[in-house]
Scaffold this motif. Structure first.
Motif, PDB file in Angstrom:
ATOM      1  N   GLU A  93       0.982  -1.173  -0.311  1.00 32.52           N
ATOM      2  CA  GLU A  93      -0.063   0.095  -0.240  1.00 32.52           C
ATOM      3  C   GLU A  93       1.138   1.469  -0.005  1.00 32.52           C
ATOM      4  OE1 GLU A  93      -2.538  -0.406   3.266  1.00 32.52           O
ATOM      5  OE2 GLU A  93      -4.128  -1.698   2.475  1.00 32.52           O
ATOM      6  N   GLY A  94       2.165   1.422  -0.853  1.00 32.36           N
ATOM      7  CA  GLY A  94       2.764   2.526  -1.336  1.00 32.36           C
ATOM      8  C   GLY A  94       4.043   2.526   0.012  1.00 32.36           C
ATOM      9  N   VAL A  95       3.766   1.952   1.155  1.00 37.48           N
ATOM     10  CA  VAL A  95       4.881   2.063   2.468  1.00 37.48           C
ATOM     11  C   VAL A  95       5.458   0.445   2.194  1.00 37.48           C
ATOM     12  CG1 VAL A  95       5.487   2.209   4.418  1.00 37.48           C
ATOM     13  CG2 VAL A  95       3.180   3.677   3.469  1.00 37.48           C
ATOM     14  N   SER A  96       6.829   0.493   2.432  1.00 32.71           N
ATOM     15  CA  SER A  96       7.499  -0.281   2.453  1.00 32.71           C
ATOM     16  C   SER A  96       8.700  -0.225   4.102  1.00 32.71           C
ATOM     17  CB  SER A  96       7.921  -0.435   1.324  1.00 32.71           C
ATOM     18  OG  SER A  96       9.923  -1.656   1.373  1.00 32.71           O
ATOM     19  N   TYR A  97       8.150  -1.597   4.406  1.00 31.24           N
ATOM     20  CA  TYR A  97       9.125  -1.745   5.257  1.00 31.24           C
ATOM     21  C   TYR A  97      10.742  -2.781   5.630  1.00 31.24           C
ATOM     22  CZ  TYR A  97       4.138  -0.799   6.582  1.00 31.24           C
ATOM     23  OH  TYR A  97       2.845  -0.304   6.497  1.00 31.24           O
ATOM     24  N   MET A  98      11.669  -2.336   5.691  1.00 34.66           N
ATOM     25  CA  MET A  98      12.565  -2.611   5.952  1.00 34.66           C
ATOM     26  C   MET A  98      12.974  -3.514   6.636  1.00 34.66           C
ATOM     27  SD  MET A  98      13.216  -0.268   2.974  1.00 34.66           S
ATOM     28  CE  MET A  98      15.073  -0.872   1.861  1.00 34.66           C
ATOM     29  N   SER A  99      14.363  -4.019   6.784  1.00 34.42           N
ATOM     30  CA  SER A  99      15.412  -4.007   7.970  1.00 34.42           C
ATOM     31  C   SER A  99      16.727  -4.750   7.618  1.00 34.42           C
ATOM     32  CB  SER A  99      14.119  -5.023   8.983  1.00 34.42           C
ATOM     33  OG  SER A  99      14.328  -6.591   8.796  1.00 34.42           O
ATOM     34  N   VAL A 100      17.211  -4.701   8.475  1.00 33.47           N
ATOM     35  CA  VAL A 100      18.789  -5.159   8.764  1.00 33.47           C
ATOM     36  C   VAL A 100      18.925  -6.440   9.771  1.00 33.47           C
ATOM     37  CG1 VAL A 100      21.255  -4.908   8.647  1.00 33.47           C
ATOM     38  CG2 VAL A 100      19.425  -2.954   8.096  1.00 33.47           C
ATOM     39  N   CYS A 101      19.502  -7.894   9.574  1.00 36.84           N
ATOM     40  CA  CYS A 101      18.742  -8.929  10.088  1.00 36.84           C
ATOM     41  C   CYS A 101      20.200  -9.890   9.893  1.00 36.84           C
ATOM     42  CB  CYS A 101      17.813  -9.041  10.276  1.00 36.84           C
ATOM     43  SG  CYS A 101      16.410  -8.534  10.078  1.00 36.84           S
ATOM     44  N   ASN A 102      20.523  -9.830  11.289  1.00 37.20           N
ATOM     45  CA  ASN A 102      21.878 -10.997  11.145  1.00 37.20           C
ATOM     46  C   ASN A 102      21.606 -12.202   9.974  1.00 37.20           C
ATOM     47  OD1 ASN A 102      23.332 -13.578  12.152  1.00 37.20           O
ATOM     48  ND2 ASN A 102      24.257 -11.945  13.521  1.00 37.20           N
ATOM     49  N   ALA A 103      22.149 -12.362   9.633  1.00 39.73           N
ATOM     50  CA  ALA A 103      22.062 -13.843   9.148  1.00 39.73           C
ATOM     51  C   ALA A 103      21.710 -14.499   9.513  1.00 39.73           C
ATOM     52  CB  ALA A 103      23.665 -14.167   7.823  1.00 39.73           C
ATOM     53  N   ARG A 104      21.507 -15.750  10.219  1.00 41.44           N
ATOM     54  CA  ARG A 104      21.183 -16.257  11.271  1.00 41.44           C
ATOM     55  C   ARG A 104      19.590 -16.784  11.582  1.00 41.44           C
ATOM     56  NH1 ARG A 104      22.899 -17.115  15.973  1.00 41.44           N
ATOM     57  NH2 ARG A 104      24.031 -15.023  16.578  1.00 41.44           N
ATOM     58  N   LEU A 105      19.018 -15.072  11.522  1.00 38.83           N
ATOM     59  CA  LEU A 105      17.578 -14.883  11.360  1.00 38.83           C
ATOM     60  C   LEU A 105      17.307 -15.593  10.753  1.00 38.83           C
ATOM     61  CD1 LEU A 105      15.367 -13.459  13.107  1.00 38.83           C
ATOM     62  CD2 LEU A 105      15.615 -12.134  11.890  1.00 38.83           C
ATOM     63  N   PRO A 106      16.348 -16.818  10.592  1.00 37.48           N
ATOM     64  CA  PRO A 106      16.051 -17.250   9.529  1.00 37.48           C
ATOM     65  C   PRO A 106      14.538 -16.394   8.759  1.00 37.48           C
ATOM     66  CG  PRO A 106      15.321 -18.550  10.910  1.00 37.48           C
ATOM     67  CD  PRO A 106      15.594 -17.489  11.841  1.00 37.48           C
ATOM     68  N   ALA A 107      15.001 -16.706   7.675  1.00 37.18           N
ATOM     69  CA  ALA A 107      13.815 -15.489   6.663  1.00 37.18           C
ATOM     70  C   ALA A 107      12.010 -15.082   6.667  1.00 37.18           C
ATOM     71  CB  ALA A 107      14.077 -15.550   5.402  1.00 37.18           C
ATOM     72  N   ALA A 108      11.433 -16.268   7.431  1.00 35.70           N
ATOM     73  CA  ALA A 108      10.108 -16.340   7.838  1.00 35.70           C
ATOM     74  C   ALA A 108      10.330 -15.167   9.134  1.00 35.70           C
ATOM     75  CB  ALA A 108      10.303 -18.283   8.098  1.00 35.70           C
ATOM     76  N   MET A 109      11.426 -16.211  10.240  1.00 41.34           N
ATOM     77  CA  MET A 109      11.033 -14.868  11.536  1.00 41.34           C
ATOM     78  C   MET A 109      11.325 -13.259  10.820  1.00 41.34           C
ATOM     79  SD  MET A 109      10.623 -15.057  14.076  1.00 41.34           S
ATOM     80  CE  MET A 109      10.633 -17.162  15.033  1.00 41.34           C
ATOM     81  N   ALA A 110      12.057 -13.388   9.959  1.00 43.92           N
ATOM     82  CA  ALA A 110      12.180 -12.175   9.750  1.00 43.92           C
ATOM     83  C   ALA A 110      11.090 -11.302   9.239  1.00 43.92           C
ATOM     84  CB  ALA A 110      13.663 -11.771   8.685  1.00 43.92           C
ATOM     85  N   PHE A 111      10.749 -12.377   8.119  1.00 44.48           N
ATOM     86  CA  PHE A 111       9.567 -10.873   7.667  1.00 44.48           C
ATOM     87  C   PHE A 111       8.130 -11.393   8.409  1.00 44.48           C
ATOM     88  CE2 PHE A 111      11.248 -12.108   3.610  1.00 44.48           C
ATOM     89  CZ  PHE A 111      11.111 -11.048   3.385  1.00 44.48           C
ATOM     90  N   CYS A 112       8.304 -11.958   9.484  1.00 46.71           N
ATOM     91  CA  CYS A 112       7.372 -12.350  10.226  1.00 46.71           C
ATOM     92  C   CYS A 112       7.460 -10.803  11.180  1.00 46.71           C
ATOM     93  CB  CYS A 112       6.843 -13.268  11.576  1.00 46.71           C
ATOM     94  SG  CYS A 112       6.797 -14.731  11.486  1.00 46.71           S
ATOM     95  N   PHE A 113       8.727 -10.263  11.613  1.00 41.56           N
ATOM     96  CA  PHE A 113       8.695  -8.982  12.143  1.00 41.56           C
ATOM     97  C   PHE A 113       8.168  -7.846  11.560  1.00 41.56           C
ATOM     98  CE2 PHE A 113      11.727  -4.961  12.070  1.00 41.56           C
ATOM     99  CZ  PHE A 113      11.805  -4.546  12.893  1.00 41.56           C
ATOM    100  N   LEU A 114       8.250  -7.740  10.098  1.00 43.04           N
ATOM    101  CA  LEU A 114       8.800  -7.161   9.091  1.00 43.04           C
ATOM    102  C   LEU A 114       6.784  -6.936   9.023  1.00 43.04           C
ATOM    103  CD1 LEU A 114      10.834  -7.001   6.096  1.00 43.04           C
ATOM    104  CD2 LEU A 114      10.766  -5.394   8.166  1.00 43.04           C
ATOM    105  N   GLU A 115       5.933  -8.054   9.014  1.00 42.73           N
ATOM    106  CA  GLU A 115       4.218  -7.493   8.933  1.00 42.73           C
ATOM    107  C   GLU A 115       3.911  -7.507  10.572  1.00 42.73           C
ATOM    108  OE1 GLU A 115       2.543  -9.026   6.500  1.00 42.73           O
ATOM    109  OE2 GLU A 115       2.664  -9.644   4.889  1.00 42.73           O
ATOM    110  N   ASP A 116       4.423  -7.505  11.416  1.00 48.72           N
ATOM    111  CA  ASP A 116       4.137  -6.626  12.559  1.00 48.72           C
ATOM    112  C   ASP A 116       4.801  -6.010  12.571  1.00 48.72           C
ATOM    113  OD1 ASP A 116       3.090  -8.767  13.808  1.00 48.72           O
ATOM    114  OD2 ASP A 116       4.770  -9.642  14.662  1.00 48.72           O
ATOM    115  N   LEU A 117       5.422  -5.217  11.798  1.00 48.32           N
ATOM    116  CA  LEU A 117       5.628  -3.546  11.881  1.00 48.32           C
ATOM    117  C   LEU A 117       5.105  -3.129  10.612  1.00 48.32           C
ATOM    118  CD1 LEU A 117       7.692  -1.333  13.024  1.00 48.32           C
ATOM    119  CD2 LEU A 117       8.785  -2.485   9.986  1.00 48.32           C
ATOM    120  N   ARG A 118       3.928  -3.617   9.720  1.00 46.60           N
ATOM    121  CA  ARG A 118       3.293  -3.283   8.863  1.00 46.60           C
ATOM    122  C   ARG A 118       1.720  -3.301  10.094  1.00 46.60           C
ATOM    123  NH1 ARG A 118      -0.522  -5.176   6.056  1.00 46.60           N
ATOM    124  NH2 ARG A 118       0.300  -7.462   6.484  1.00 46.60           N
ATOM    125  N   TRP A 119       1.431  -3.696  10.316  1.00 44.89           N
ATOM    126  CA  TRP A 119       0.336  -3.933  11.301  1.00 44.89           C
ATOM    127  C   TRP A 119       0.553  -3.137  11.861  1.00 44.89           C
ATOM    128  CZ3 TRP A 119      -4.223  -6.402  11.469  1.00 44.89           C
ATOM    129  CH2 TRP A 119      -4.386  -7.428  10.333  1.00 44.89           C
TER     130      TRP A 119
END
Length: 303
Positions: free
Chosen positions: A66-92
Motif C-alpha cells: 500500500e505504498g509503504v515499504s518496511y525494511m530491516s537489517v538482520c543477522n544472517a542467522r535469523l530465518p527469513a520467515a522470522m524476519a518477515f514476521c517482524f516486517l508483517e508485525d511492523l506493517r500492522w
C-alpha cells in the motif's frame, strides 16, 4: 547478540524515510547495510513487493504494501520467515497508528518520529522473545514463503537498478525518474524508418508464403520461419534503439546475428541486392543502438 539490528519505514514512490529505529552500534557492516537501504529505498518501485539482499553476516529484508515499504537489517542467522514476521508485525503496527493521507502528503524526512518508539518496542520483543509479537504467526509466514518463494537480490542488481546513486551504473524505468537515453538523431530516425520497412517486407513475404506452404505439404515452412523471425528481430532492434535495456550490447549483437542467419537462409528467395539492403539496415541500427548513450538527469528527491 541482537538478530534484528535496524528497521526503517519508507514511502515507496520516492524512498522518503518515514520512521526508523535508533542504532547505537558501530558495526562497519551494519553501517554499510544502512547505506544500501537508502539505495534500495530509491528504487523500490522497480523491485518485487518483498525480497532479500544477502550479505556476509547481515541480510536486508523488505516488504512493500500500500505504498509503504518496511525494511530491516538482520543477522544472517535469523530465518527469513522470522524476519518477515517482524516486517508483517511492523506493517500492522504502522497501518493501525498512521494515517495514509499523512503518509502521502509528507514532504520532509522522518515525519513520524513518534513511531520510532513503536519500532524499538517491536524490535526488542523479537530480540528478547525470539518470536512474533502481534497479529502474525510464524506458521502463516512460513506457508506463504513456501507458496510464493522469496526473491533473492544481489548487491550488484541493487546498485545497477539504482545506478544514479554512484554515477556509473545504468538505469531506465518507465517513469524515467533518474536517467534517459539521449535524444533520437536524424540518422537514428532514418535507421528506424528503414528497419520498419525491412520488418514490413519480412512480415508480408512470410504471411504470403504461408498460403503456399499449406498447399505444398509444408515444404517451405522453414522459409516462413526465417521471414517471421527476421521480422521479430527487426522489431526488437527498433525497441533496443528507442528504449534503454540491460545487456544492450549482447542483445543487439544477438539480434544482428539472427538477422544475418535468416537472410543467409533466404538467399534463394532474395537477390544479392535485397540481401545487402537488409543486412546494411540491420548493421546500421545496431551501430546506432550501441552508440546511443544515457543522458543523466538530476535526481532531486532530496533524501
Amino acid at each position: 547478540m541482537s538478530l534484528i539490528l535496524f528497521a526503517l519505514v519508507v514511502r515507496v514512490r520516492d524512498g522518503l524515510p518515514l520512521s526508523a529505529s535508533t542504532d547505537f552500534q558501530h558495526n562497519p557492516e551494519l553501517q554499510e547495510r544502512k547505506q544500501q537501504l537508502r539505495t534500495i529505498s530509491k528504487a523500490l518501485s522497480l523491485f518485487p513487493d518483498r525480497g532479500v539482499v544477502k550479505g556476509h553476516d547481515l541480510n536486508i529484508y523488505f516488504l512493500s504494501s500500500e505504498g509503504v515499504s518496511y525494511m530491516s537489517v538482520c543477522n544472517a542467522r535469523l530465518p527469513a520467515a522470522m524476519a518477515f514476521c517482524f516486517l508483517e508485525d511492523l506493517r500492522w503496527e504502522f497501518t493501525a497508528h498512521m494515517d495514509s493521507a499523512k503518509v502521502a502528503l509528507a514532504a520532509r524526512p522522518y515525519p513520524f518520529l513518534e513511531f520510532d518508539n513503536s519500532i524499538a518496542w517491536l524490535q526488542q520483543q523479537y530480540n528478547q522473545r525470539g518470536g512474533p509479537a502481534l497479529e502474525v504467526t510464524l506458521t502463516e509466514v512460513q506457508e506463504d514463503l513456501k507458496n510464493r518463494p522469496l526473491q533473492i537480490l544481489t548487491l550488484e542488481e541493487v546498485e545497477f537498478t539504482n545506478g544514479s546513486a554512484n554515477g556509473h551504473a545504468e538505469q531506465f524505468s518507465e517513469s524515467g525518474q533518474n536517467q534517459r537515453l539521449e535524444p533520437v538523431t536524424a540518422p537514428g530516425i532514418l535507421s528506424l524508418v528503414l528497419n520498419i520497412m525491412c520488418s514490413s517486407l519480412n512480415l508480408i513475404r512470410g504471411v504470403h508464403l504461408i498460403e503456399y506452404t499449406f498447399q505444398d505439404d509444408y515444404e517451405g515452412i522453414w522459409n516462413v520461419v526465417a521471414f517471421l523471425l527476421a521480422f521479430l528481430c527487426c522489431v526488437g532492434q527498433c525497441h533496443l534503439y528507442l528504449f534503454h535495456s540491460s545487456l544492450k550490447r549482447v542483445k543487439s549483437l544477438t539480434l544482428l546475428s539472427v538477422v544475418v542467419v535468416c537472410n543467409y537462409f533466404l538467399f534463394g528467395l532474395r537477390n544479392v541486392w535485397q540481401l545487402l539492403f537488409h543486412l546494411a539496415v540491420a548493421v546500421l541500427v545496431t551501430l546506432l543502438t550501441l552508440n546511443r548513450k544515457l543522458h543523466d538527469r538530476t535526481n532531486d528527491c532530496g533524501v
